[in-house]
Write a protein that holds these residues in place. Structure first.
Motif, short mmCIF file in Angstrom:
data_model
loop_
_atom_site.label_atom_id
_atom_site.label_comp_id
_atom_site.label_asym_id
_atom_site.label_seq_id
_atom_site.Cartn_x
_atom_site.Cartn_y
_atom_site.Cartn_z
N ALA A 292 38.29 -24.26 3.70
CA ALA A 292 38.52 -23.09 2.87
C ALA A 292 39.54 -22.16 3.52
O ALA A 292 40.47 -21.67 2.88
CB ALA A 292 37.21 -22.35 2.61
N LEU A 293 39.39 -21.89 4.83
CA LEU A 293 40.34 -21.01 5.51
C LEU A 293 41.74 -21.61 5.47
O LEU A 293 42.71 -20.91 5.20
CB LEU A 293 39.91 -20.78 6.96
N SER A 294 41.84 -22.89 5.75
CA SER A 294 43.15 -23.54 5.74
C SER A 294 43.79 -23.43 4.36
O SER A 294 44.98 -23.14 4.22
CB SER A 294 43.02 -25.02 6.14
N GLY A 295 42.97 -23.66 3.32
CA GLY A 295 43.51 -23.61 1.97
C GLY A 295 43.89 -22.22 1.55
O GLY A 295 44.97 -21.98 1.01
N SER A 301 43.33 -24.43 10.49
CA SER A 301 42.18 -23.92 11.25
C SER A 301 41.39 -25.10 11.79
O SER A 301 41.14 -26.06 11.07
CB SER A 301 41.30 -23.03 10.37
N THR A 302 41.02 -25.00 13.05
CA THR A 302 40.29 -26.10 13.70
C THR A 302 39.13 -25.54 14.52
O THR A 302 39.24 -24.47 15.11
CB THR A 302 41.20 -26.91 14.63
N ILE A 303 38.03 -26.30 14.54
CA ILE A 303 36.87 -25.94 15.37
C ILE A 303 36.73 -26.98 16.47
O ILE A 303 36.70 -28.18 16.22
CB ILE A 303 35.58 -25.91 14.53
N VAL A 314 42.84 -20.33 14.37
CA VAL A 314 43.48 -20.24 13.05
C VAL A 314 44.94 -19.90 13.26
O VAL A 314 45.29 -19.01 14.03
CB VAL A 314 42.82 -19.15 12.18
N ASP A 315 45.79 -20.62 12.57
CA ASP A 315 47.24 -20.39 12.62
C ASP A 315 47.75 -20.42 11.19
O ASP A 315 47.66 -21.45 10.51
CB ASP A 315 47.92 -21.46 13.47
#
Length: 325
Positions: A292-295, A301-303, A314-315
């Protein structure tokens, strides 16, 4: 000695001078033959002779020209006509007018002239435009909220649909996070808030300032990005309380963000808590954060499930924070 007719004429002249409406008389071809003293004032016109005999439609542009031509044609047929539109004063200042046009009937009952009364409603029009802007922004926010609710409900039911009680708890918590984000947005005077205010609102119940440290520059965030960030931050904090750095008395969380002319970067780092195990199944929280954050931010965004603590990076482009699409 003043005659009754002279007194009446003087009274009518005083009334016309006191009125802030621009009262005009046109001949049947639409040429100016009279403008009231009050009309001269609101039109910023010092000499009526400078415009006497001019076609009234020539003082308008675009749709206004068409409306005045229509009004004249209607009056010629004995009918009234009303319209609104913009037109400049003689001094070149923009105004917005409410115009009522009516035929002046002769003794034979046929139109012999045209009456035009124009009222300056510039302030009213400005208020209308503000209302329309706010209504448009509210529409954007509602659509963004509904889109996020739809995604949350679908994903929660897919992962927890076989556990009614658990599904209810998950949905309640996530709707609460979205509600908190909406409170922040509605409290702002414009369609944006700052990331600092949003973070403070979401993280305060989890120990912000005590076990959670959040730092970063003042960064404007529009409603679409704010909803996604609020939900993601809520998921991270909830998971930290259940399984991560905030699940015991030793751990802590550090959240930092920075931006330059083009990129926005955010990092959530947990440390000091129980040893982290990489989950066998990707839960809803990680999917919200990574997908969702990436979209919504059109970035990445990676965990990373490090043994010493979960780390989120997050970039995204700075422009995505302010986008309301």
């Amino acid at each position: 000695m003043t005659t009754p007719a002279e007194r009446d004429a003087r009274f009518i002249k005083s009334v016309l001078a006191a009125s802030n409406d621009c009262i005009k008389v046109l001949d049947l071809d639409g040429r100016l033959t009279f403008i009231s003293e009050g009309g001269m004032r609101v039109m910023e016109l010092s000499d009526f002779n400078a415009v006497k005999g001019c076609p009234w439609p020539s003082f308008w542009e675009g749709q206004g020209t068409l409306d005045t031509q229509k009004a004249i044609a209607e009056a010629q047929e004995g009918r009234s006509f009303r319209f609104e539109g913009p037109a400049n004063t003689a001094g070149g200042n923009p105004r917005y007018w409410d115009v009522q046009v009516s035929p002046i009937l002769g003794a034979d009952g046929r139109p012999e002239a045209i009456l035009s009364v124009s009222r300056d409603i510039t302030e009213l029009q400005r208020e209308r435009e503000k209302y329309q802007l706010l209504a448009g922004e509210l529409n954007h926010r509602i659509k963004n909220m509904l889109a996020m609710v739809h995604a949350v409900v679908n994903q929660t039911l897919r992962l927890h649909g076989d556990d009614i009680a658990g599904t209810k708890d998950h949905l309640s918590a996530r709707m609460g996070a979205l509600g908190q984000a909406q409170d922040v947005l509605m409290a702002s005077a414009v369609s944006e808030t700052t990331l600092g205010v949003l973070v403070s609102k979401i993280l305060q119940p989890y120990g912000l300032g005590h076990r959670i440290r959040a730092e970063g520059p003042e960064t404007r965030v529009a409603s679409r990005a704010a909803m996604a960030l609020a939900l993601a931050i809520h998921e991270l904090a909830t998971n930290a309380v259940k399984y991560g750095a905030l699940s015991d008395d030793r751990g802590s969380v550090e959240m930092r963000w920075q931006l330059d002319a083009e990129r926005f970067r955010m990092c959530w780092t947990e440390s000091g808590g129980p040893t982290v195990q990489t989950p066998v199944r990707r839960g809803f929280g990680s999917q919200v954060v990574e997908k969702a954050l990436s979209g919504y931010l059109t970035g990445r965004s990676t965990i990373d499930y490090r043994p010493e603590g979960v780390v989120l990076n997050v970039d995204a482009p700075v422009s995505a924070l302010l986008a309301n699409y």
